[in-house]
Design a protein around this motif. Sequence first.
Motif, PDB file in Angstrom:
ATOM      1  N   GLU A 272    -135.500  40.851 -32.609  1.00 55.38           N
ATOM      2  CA  GLU A 272    -135.997  39.478 -32.734  1.00 55.38           C
ATOM      3  C   GLU A 272    -134.893  38.552 -33.251  1.00 55.38           C
ATOM      4  OE1 GLU A 272    -139.567  37.084 -35.083  1.00 55.38           O
ATOM      5  OE2 GLU A 272    -139.706  39.256 -34.756  1.00 55.38           O
ATOM      6  N   ARG A 273    -134.145  39.047 -34.220  1.00 53.92           N
ATOM      7  CA  ARG A 273    -133.047  38.242 -34.758  1.00 53.92           C
ATOM      8  C   ARG A 273    -131.977  37.985 -33.711  1.00 53.92           C
ATOM      9  NH1 ARG A 273    -129.486  40.971 -39.188  1.00 53.92           N
ATOM     10  NH2 ARG A 273    -128.072  41.335 -37.439  1.00 53.92           N
ATOM     11  N   LYS A 274    -131.664  39.020 -32.943  1.00 53.48           N
ATOM     12  CA  LYS A 274    -130.653  38.864 -31.888  1.00 53.48           C
ATOM     13  C   LYS A 274    -131.118  37.861 -30.836  1.00 53.48           C
ATOM     14  CE  LYS A 274    -127.313  40.978 -31.190  1.00 53.48           C
ATOM     15  NZ  LYS A 274    -125.889  40.719 -31.502  1.00 53.48           N
ATOM     16  N   HIS A 275    -132.400  37.895 -30.493  1.00 55.04           N
ATOM     17  CA  HIS A 275    -132.952  36.947 -29.519  1.00 55.04           C
ATOM     18  C   HIS A 275    -132.853  35.517 -30.060  1.00 55.04           C
ATOM     19  CE1 HIS A 275    -135.577  35.188 -26.510  1.00 55.04           C
ATOM     20  NE2 HIS A 275    -136.330  34.687 -27.486  1.00 55.04           N
ATOM     21  N   TYR A 276    -133.172  35.358 -31.346  1.00 54.32           N
ATOM     22  CA  TYR A 276    -133.084  34.043 -31.973  1.00 54.32           C
ATOM     23  C   TYR A 276    -131.643  33.542 -31.987  1.00 54.32           C
ATOM     24  CZ  TYR A 276    -133.095  30.494 -35.639  1.00 54.32           C
ATOM     25  OH  TYR A 276    -132.929  29.335 -36.354  1.00 54.32           O
ATOM     26  N   GLU A 277    -130.710  34.438 -32.314  1.00 52.29           N
ATOM     27  CA  GLU A 277    -129.290  34.048 -32.354  1.00 52.29           C
ATOM     28  C   GLU A 277    -128.793  33.631 -30.978  1.00 52.29           C
ATOM     29  OE1 GLU A 277    -127.335  37.426 -33.997  1.00 52.29           O
ATOM     30  OE2 GLU A 277    -127.842  36.927 -36.084  1.00 52.29           O
ATOM     31  N   ARG A 278    -129.208  34.390 -29.935  1.00 55.21           N
ATOM     32  CA  ARG A 278    -128.799  34.036 -28.567  1.00 55.21           C
ATOM     33  C   ARG A 278    -129.376  32.682 -28.169  1.00 55.21           C
ATOM     34  NH1 ARG A 278    -129.760  39.572 -27.474  1.00 55.21           N
ATOM     35  NH2 ARG A 278    -131.817  39.055 -26.657  1.00 55.21           N
ATOM     36  N   THR A 279    -130.659  32.479 -28.488  1.00 52.53           N
ATOM     37  CA  THR A 279    -131.303  31.208 -28.155  1.00 52.53           C
ATOM     38  C   THR A 279    -130.627  30.051 -28.876  1.00 52.53           C
ATOM     39  OG1 THR A 279    -133.430  32.326 -27.856  1.00 52.53           O
ATOM     40  CG2 THR A 279    -133.494  29.953 -28.171  1.00 52.53           C
ATOM     41  N   LEU A 280    -130.330  30.239 -30.141  1.00 55.58           N
ATOM     42  CA  LEU A 280    -129.675  29.203 -30.933  1.00 55.58           C
ATOM     43  C   LEU A 280    -128.287  28.886 -30.382  1.00 55.58           C
ATOM     44  CD1 LEU A 280    -130.009  27.450 -33.472  1.00 55.58           C
ATOM     45  CD2 LEU A 280    -128.876  29.277 -34.769  1.00 55.58           C
ATOM     46  N   LYS A 281    -127.574  29.923 -29.981  1.00 57.62           N
ATOM     47  CA  LYS A 281    -126.228  29.726 -29.437  1.00 57.62           C
ATOM     48  C   LYS A 281    -126.274  28.942 -28.131  1.00 57.62           C
ATOM     49  CE  LYS A 281    -121.985  32.213 -28.260  1.00 57.62           C
ATOM     50  NZ  LYS A 281    -121.338  33.541 -28.142  1.00 57.62           N
ATOM     51  N   ILE A 282    -127.253  29.284 -27.271  1.00 55.67           N
ATOM     52  CA  ILE A 282    -127.403  28.577 -25.988  1.00 55.67           C
ATOM     53  C   ILE A 282    -127.716  27.109 -26.228  1.00 55.67           C
ATOM     54  CG2 ILE A 282    -128.854  28.378 -23.931  1.00 55.67           C
ATOM     55  CD1 ILE A 282    -129.114  31.462 -24.013  1.00 55.67           C
ATOM     56  N   GLN A 283    -128.655  26.851 -27.175  1.00 55.52           N
ATOM     57  CA  GLN A 283    -129.017  25.471 -27.482  1.00 55.52           C
ATOM     58  C   GLN A 283    -127.838  24.709 -28.071  1.00 55.52           C
ATOM     59  OE1 GLN A 283    -132.370  25.965 -30.074  1.00 55.52           O
ATOM     60  NE2 GLN A 283    -133.851  25.963 -28.386  1.00 55.52           N
ATOM     61  N   GLU A 284    -127.099  25.348 -28.938  1.00 50.04           N
ATOM     62  CA  GLU A 284    -125.951  24.702 -29.554  1.00 50.04           C
ATOM     63  C   GLU A 284    -124.904  24.342 -28.503  1.00 50.04           C
ATOM     64  OE1 GLU A 284    -122.545  25.557 -32.989  1.00 50.04           O
ATOM     65  OE2 GLU A 284    -124.177  26.987 -32.666  1.00 50.04           O
ATOM     66  N   GLU A 285    -124.629  25.290 -27.611  1.00 53.32           N
ATOM     67  CA  GLU A 285    -123.656  25.017 -26.541  1.00 53.32           C
ATOM     68  C   GLU A 285    -124.128  23.882 -25.642  1.00 53.32           C
ATOM     69  OE1 GLU A 285    -123.099  28.724 -24.593  1.00 53.32           O
ATOM     70  OE2 GLU A 285    -121.751  29.536 -26.142  1.00 53.32           O
ATOM     71  N   LYS A 286    -125.437  23.864 -25.367  1.00 54.59           N
ATOM     72  CA  LYS A 286    -125.986  22.824 -24.502  1.00 54.59           C
ATOM     73  C   LYS A 286    -125.815  21.449 -25.140  1.00 54.59           C
ATOM     74  CE  LYS A 286    -130.441  22.372 -24.272  1.00 54.59           C
ATOM     75  NZ  LYS A 286    -131.864  22.630 -23.943  1.00 54.59           N
ATOM     76  N   TYR A 287    -126.177  21.332 -26.416  1.00 58.34           N
ATOM     77  CA  TYR A 287    -126.060  20.033 -27.079  1.00 58.34           C
ATOM     78  C   TYR A 287    -124.612  19.661 -27.347  1.00 58.34           C
ATOM     79  CZ  TYR A 287    -131.106  20.069 -27.576  1.00 58.34           C
ATOM     80  OH  TYR A 287    -132.446  20.079 -27.312  1.00 58.34           O
ATOM     81  N   ARG A 288    -123.791  20.650 -27.583  1.00 58.12           N
ATOM     82  CA  ARG A 288    -122.368  20.361 -27.743  1.00 58.12           C
ATOM     83  C   ARG A 288    -121.797  19.759 -26.452  1.00 58.12           C
ATOM     84  NH1 ARG A 288    -119.673  20.601 -32.812  1.00 58.12           N
ATOM     85  NH2 ARG A 288    -120.663  22.211 -34.074  1.00 58.12           N
ATOM     86  N   ASN A 289    -122.207  20.323 -25.325  1.00 56.56           N
ATOM     87  CA  ASN A 289    -121.738  19.803 -24.028  1.00 56.56           C
ATOM     88  C   ASN A 289    -122.222  18.382 -23.794  1.00 56.56           C
ATOM     89  OD1 ASN A 289    -120.313  22.123 -23.335  1.00 56.56           O
ATOM     90  ND2 ASN A 289    -122.101  23.080 -22.369  1.00 56.56           N
ATOM     91  N   ILE A 290    -123.475  18.135 -24.200  1.00 53.49           N
ATOM     92  CA  ILE A 290    -124.018  16.773 -24.028  1.00 53.49           C
ATOM     93  C   ILE A 290    -123.239  15.783 -24.874  1.00 53.49           C
ATOM     94  CG2 ILE A 290    -126.031  15.308 -24.463  1.00 53.49           C
ATOM     95  CD1 ILE A 290    -127.772  17.747 -23.754  1.00 53.49           C
ATOM     96  N   ILE A 291    -123.032  16.151 -26.143  1.00 55.05           N
ATOM     97  CA  ILE A 291    -122.322  15.271 -27.075  1.00 55.05           C
ATOM     98  C   ILE A 291    -120.887  15.051 -26.633  1.00 55.05           C
ATOM     99  CG2 ILE A 291    -121.434  15.129 -29.430  1.00 55.05           C
ATOM    100  CD1 ILE A 291    -124.026  16.522 -30.332  1.00 55.05           C
ATOM    101  N   ALA A 292    -120.257  16.155 -26.167  1.00 54.77           N
ATOM    102  CA  ALA A 292    -118.845  16.065 -25.782  1.00 54.77           C
ATOM    103  C   ALA A 292    -118.637  15.094 -24.629  1.00 54.77           C
ATOM    104  CB  ALA A 292    -118.328  17.453 -25.402  1.00 54.77           C
ATOM    105  N   ASN A 293    -119.661  14.933 -23.777  1.00 58.99           N
ATOM    106  CA  ASN A 293    -119.503  14.085 -22.602  1.00 58.99           C
ATOM    107  C   ASN A 293    -120.148  12.705 -22.741  1.00 58.99           C
ATOM    108  OD1 ASN A 293    -118.163  15.898 -20.481  1.00 58.99           O
ATOM    109  ND2 ASN A 293    -119.808  17.200 -21.252  1.00 58.99           N
ATOM    110  N   MET A 294    -120.622  12.374 -23.915  1.00 57.38           N
ATOM    111  CA  MET A 294    -121.199  11.042 -24.132  1.00 57.38           C
ATOM    112  C   MET A 294    -120.085   9.996 -24.221  1.00 57.38           C
ATOM    113  SD  MET A 294    -124.180  11.858 -26.962  1.00 57.38           S
ATOM    114  CE  MET A 294    -124.535  10.118 -27.180  1.00 57.38           C
ATOM    115  N   ASN A 295    -120.404   8.762 -23.846  1.00 55.85           N
ATOM    116  CA  ASN A 295    -119.448   7.657 -23.959  1.00 55.85           C
ATOM    117  C   ASN A 295    -119.452   7.050 -25.359  1.00 55.85           C
ATOM    118  OD1 ASN A 295    -118.474   7.769 -21.323  1.00 55.85           O
ATOM    119  ND2 ASN A 295    -120.266   6.647 -20.546  1.00 55.85           N
TER     120      ASN A 295
END
Length: 366
Positions: A272-295
Amino acid sequence: MPDESGNTLHAFVTVEDISHQKRQEEQLRVLSLIAEDNINAVIIADSGGRIEWINKSFSRMTGFELEEIRGKKPGHVLQGPETDPETVAYLSRQVKAGEPFNCEILNYSRSGKKYWLRVTGQAIRDSAGAVTGYFALEEDISSEKEANERLRDSESRLSALIGNLQTGILLGDENREILLSNQMFCDMFQVPGLPESIKGTGCSKLLERGKHLFKEPDRFVERMYQILDLKQPVNSEEIGLASGQYYERDYVPIFVHGQYKGHLWNYRDISERKHYERTLKIQEEKYRNIIANMNLGLLEVDQNGVIEFANQSFREMSGFNAEQLIGQKASDLLQVGDDRGAAQDANQQGAVGGPEFCQIQVTNHK
């Protein structure tokens, strides 16, 4: 030559009997002298099991002197409510049959204090093999019994604790045989039956039989034996299962006075912890990509104002690259004049959940 009446022969037998009796009495006298100062209690009884002699240790142990108990049977004087009836019956049978006896029994002193004895004894026989008395040696084992009782209580508490843990526990001795396990371990390794059923089994062999559960079965076995051979602690080592789950294990070697006495395996299901960590990492990468490409230029700082992240737009606006920004204090690197105080106030308000907006003039990288 004997006469017709056989009187001479009769006299010979009488002399022989007296000589044997004297030898036996002498042997008992010597035995008594040896036993008198023995640290253990000594009893000499007649053929009916009645006390004839006791040593000093018997008196110290029981509080009785010889004059008080001579002619009495030891059990009638020393046994009490908690004395085991089966042990009493065993001693009675052995004495009646003239056979040796060896047992542990709970007795009572004159003051009523309970104490444990290890009793060994045997019959004393004449030249014809008839029982003429008994000799018994009694060792006070109360301290040993108390220590064993404390050990059993400690083992019971440990067993109850391990049984209720929500992790898989396997305790092995120095020969790698199972001393203790719990139901969680049996469930995790799909071991049928109760934990008690695998006590005494080779723990390494049992773990090896469960290798099919793991993503890399041979690697699991190889690593297990490597850990056992090294006898060094292992903490939070992750292992992937074929099912996609994850276990985390600890290995604790047990040393007593520098000598290896066994080990403890502790397995935890961290799927369960590993699943949470993977989910958190995916979400973090997704939002990082969004932020990185904002004007919009974004700068992330910690509570001390040290830069942790700057998106591409901010780097382009400021002229600093990531290496020049990360780890630097934003107020020192970017701000000029009186705007420094306004930025610090905004940062403090943000730390307590308040507004964190202000307008400041910054210095671009030249």
